[in-house]
Design a protein around this motif. Sequence first.
Motif, short mmCIF file in Angstrom:
data_model
loop_
_atom_site.label_atom_id
_atom_site.label_comp_id
_atom_site.label_asym_id
_atom_site.label_seq_id
_atom_site.Cartn_x
_atom_site.Cartn_y
_atom_site.Cartn_z
N ASP A 1 0.88 -1.76 0.12
CA ASP A 1 -0.48 0.03 0.38
C ASP A 1 1.16 0.83 -0.25
N SER A 2 1.92 1.04 0.77
CA SER A 2 2.93 2.37 0.56
C SER A 2 3.22 2.38 -0.77
N THR A 3 3.68 1.52 -1.49
CA THR A 3 3.83 2.03 -2.93
C THR A 3 2.98 2.48 -3.33
N VAL A 4 1.61 2.07 -3.45
CA VAL A 4 0.76 2.18 -4.33
C VAL A 4 0.19 3.43 -3.86
N GLN A 5 0.32 4.15 -3.27
CA GLN A 5 0.60 5.31 -2.22
C GLN A 5 1.56 6.67 -2.63
N VAL A 6 2.87 6.59 -2.68
CA VAL A 6 3.53 7.42 -3.70
C VAL A 6 3.72 7.38 -5.04
N VAL A 7 2.62 5.83 -5.35
CA VAL A 7 2.03 6.19 -7.26
C VAL A 7 1.17 6.87 -7.38
N ALA A 8 0.40 7.03 -6.56
CA ALA A 8 -1.72 7.35 -6.57
C ALA A 8 -0.59 9.40 -6.45
N TRP A 9 0.40 9.17 -5.96
CA TRP A 9 0.64 11.14 -5.35
C TRP A 9 1.33 11.27 -6.75
N MET A 10 2.08 10.67 -7.12
CA MET A 10 2.80 11.40 -8.69
C MET A 10 2.00 11.02 -9.67
N VAL A 11 0.68 10.19 -10.12
CA VAL A 11 0.17 11.03 -10.63
C VAL A 11 -0.98 11.58 -10.39
N PHE A 12 -0.91 12.72 -9.25
CA PHE A 12 -1.90 13.65 -8.75
C PHE A 12 -0.78 14.71 -8.91
N VAL A 13 0.47 14.78 -8.88
CA VAL A 13 1.27 15.90 -9.16
C VAL A 13 1.79 16.31 -10.71
N VAL A 14 1.47 14.93 -11.40
CA VAL A 14 1.52 14.63 -13.23
C VAL A 14 0.78 15.79 -13.24
N MET A 15 -0.41 15.41 -12.93
CA MET A 15 -1.91 16.02 -13.04
C MET A 15 -1.35 17.86 -12.90
N LEU A 16 -1.29 17.71 -11.73
CA LEU A 16 -0.82 19.22 -11.43
C LEU A 16 0.07 19.72 -12.67
N GLY A 17 0.85 19.35 -13.26
CA GLY A 17 1.95 19.49 -13.82
C GLY A 17 1.46 19.20 -15.10
N TRP A 18 0.74 18.63 -15.67
CA TRP A 18 -0.14 18.73 -16.97
C TRP A 18 -0.75 20.14 -17.18
N ILE A 19 -1.40 20.51 -15.92
CA ILE A 19 -2.10 21.92 -15.93
C ILE A 19 -1.22 22.95 -16.09
N ALA A 20 0.10 22.96 -15.65
CA ALA A 20 0.86 23.93 -15.63
C ALA A 20 1.65 24.55 -16.85
N TYR A 21 1.41 22.91 -17.10
CA TYR A 21 2.51 23.20 -18.70
C TYR A 21 1.16 23.92 -19.98
N VAL A 22 0.28 23.79 -19.79
CA VAL A 22 -0.87 24.01 -21.23
C VAL A 22 -1.33 25.26 -20.53
N SER A 23 -1.47 25.12 -18.93
CA SER A 23 -1.26 26.52 -18.63
C SER A 23 -0.06 27.97 -19.24
N TYR A 24 0.85 27.07 -19.38
CA TYR A 24 2.47 28.10 -19.65
C TYR A 24 2.35 28.11 -21.03
N LYS A 25 2.13 27.10 -21.63
CA LYS A 25 1.95 27.16 -22.97
C LYS A 25 0.59 28.00 -24.11
N TYR A 26 0.12 27.85 -23.82
CA TYR A 26 -1.49 28.04 -24.16
C TYR A 26 -1.78 29.67 -22.95
N GLY A 27 -2.12 29.56 -21.81
CA GLY A 27 -2.86 30.43 -21.32
C GLY A 27 -1.98 32.03 -20.87
N ARG A 28 -0.62 31.82 -21.33
CA ARG A 28 -0.48 32.66 -21.97
C ARG A 28 -0.85 33.68 -23.19
#
Length: 431
Positions: free
Chosen positions: A285-312
């Motif tokens: 479970d500890s490994t999966v929690q790390v993976v799940a939080w990494m997915v969460f961080v990737v989602m925020l990173g995706w939002i940041a990437y699209v925002s930086y590329k097109y949102g300006r």
Amino acid sequence: MRLNQSWCSLDRVMWALFALCGVVLIVLAYRKQVNDPFGSDLAVYLHAARTMLAEENLYTIASDAGKYYRYPPLFAFICTPLANLPFNWAVLVWTIFSVALVCIVFLSWYHAIADRKFLDEPPANRLLVAGVSLLVILRYLLSHLYYGQANVLLLAVLVGGCLLVANHRPILGGLVLGCSLLLKPFAVPFLVWYAVSARLRVVVAAGIGAVAGAAVPMMLVGVNKNWLYLHSWVAHMMEQATPQGVWSASNNVSLFVSLRRVLTDMEVRHLGGTSGTVSLLSLPDSTVQVVAWMVFVVMLGWIAYVSYKYGRLSRGWMQPAVASFIFALVAATTTTAQKHYFVVILPALVYVLYMWNVRQYRDSLFRVLVVASFVLLAGTGRLFWPRSWVNTFQAIGLIPLGAVLLAAAIQRSLSEWDTVYRDRGNETGKH
């Protein structure tokens, strides 16, 4: 002449159908809550409002159904006008208000995307965009209305804040977005957008708005009592934010929990009293929690990437387009998403349907992603499948996956249209 008469007839039929749908939604939600008040979240909000009016502790006194209020003090304050109404009247007012807000959000967002009023479109376009939007969002809207939830109000506040910023009113828009944080933290991805696009006035104003929203209940209960409320609410939020505090029953349809269900041998509890497992692997479970939080961080990173590329970009249509992308992902990025959270995808639905039907955007990948997202979002409910199958679909995360595919479709359209406009600009420069 006959063609015009046919369009007018179609127009009348269309409005009659949508009006009938609105009435049916209101009646169904009213009956559900009045017949089962203990299952109504609105009853909890009204209990909190009455508790606030009595200046007692919001978070330690349970409602008649044994439920505790877990929203911030501001929402209880907002509900005080309904506190002294009979429950059935409060349900009726709140349901009508919610359905009206859905209509306002739809019309406002379409105007922002198309730069013209929805009512100025041909009847066929209006029927397709509004009808498909309603069909896709229906299961989430029904869940919202059945429990008297607050996410439609939050959606309207977020839409208002985004439109204010897009219309060059960053301070006021930021204040509105900041106040929305006192309902649920759905504004965080939008603040990421404004931060990476260097609109710091919006972010600072949001911070001020959050503080101002937190202070509003002081007008009713005073400084000390409001501070006690805020302390209790923050303590609850911190507890819920931990991996141990996130519940794993199938009504939590978040990607975070879905990964834990699929990658561990945990048992999934369903609302009907049954349980089962959807495990594919049995990782620690500890490994999966790390993976799940990494997915969460990737989602925020995706939002940041699209925002930086097109949102300006300053093009008028690009701002609501990027916001639509974020609206698609808001519910999917939370750790405690329930079905009614996904009413916030409405602006994203309006955008892709406008691009498909009105702008006639024919990119194959865009259309495949849109169809796949609609299948997962609308085609995995009880209208098409037995309850046991629907529970499995929810448990493995098909709903948030559909939202992710919707966001991917919007990003695809952003990249294509950005290329088109860049090429046009280069051609203009050559001439």
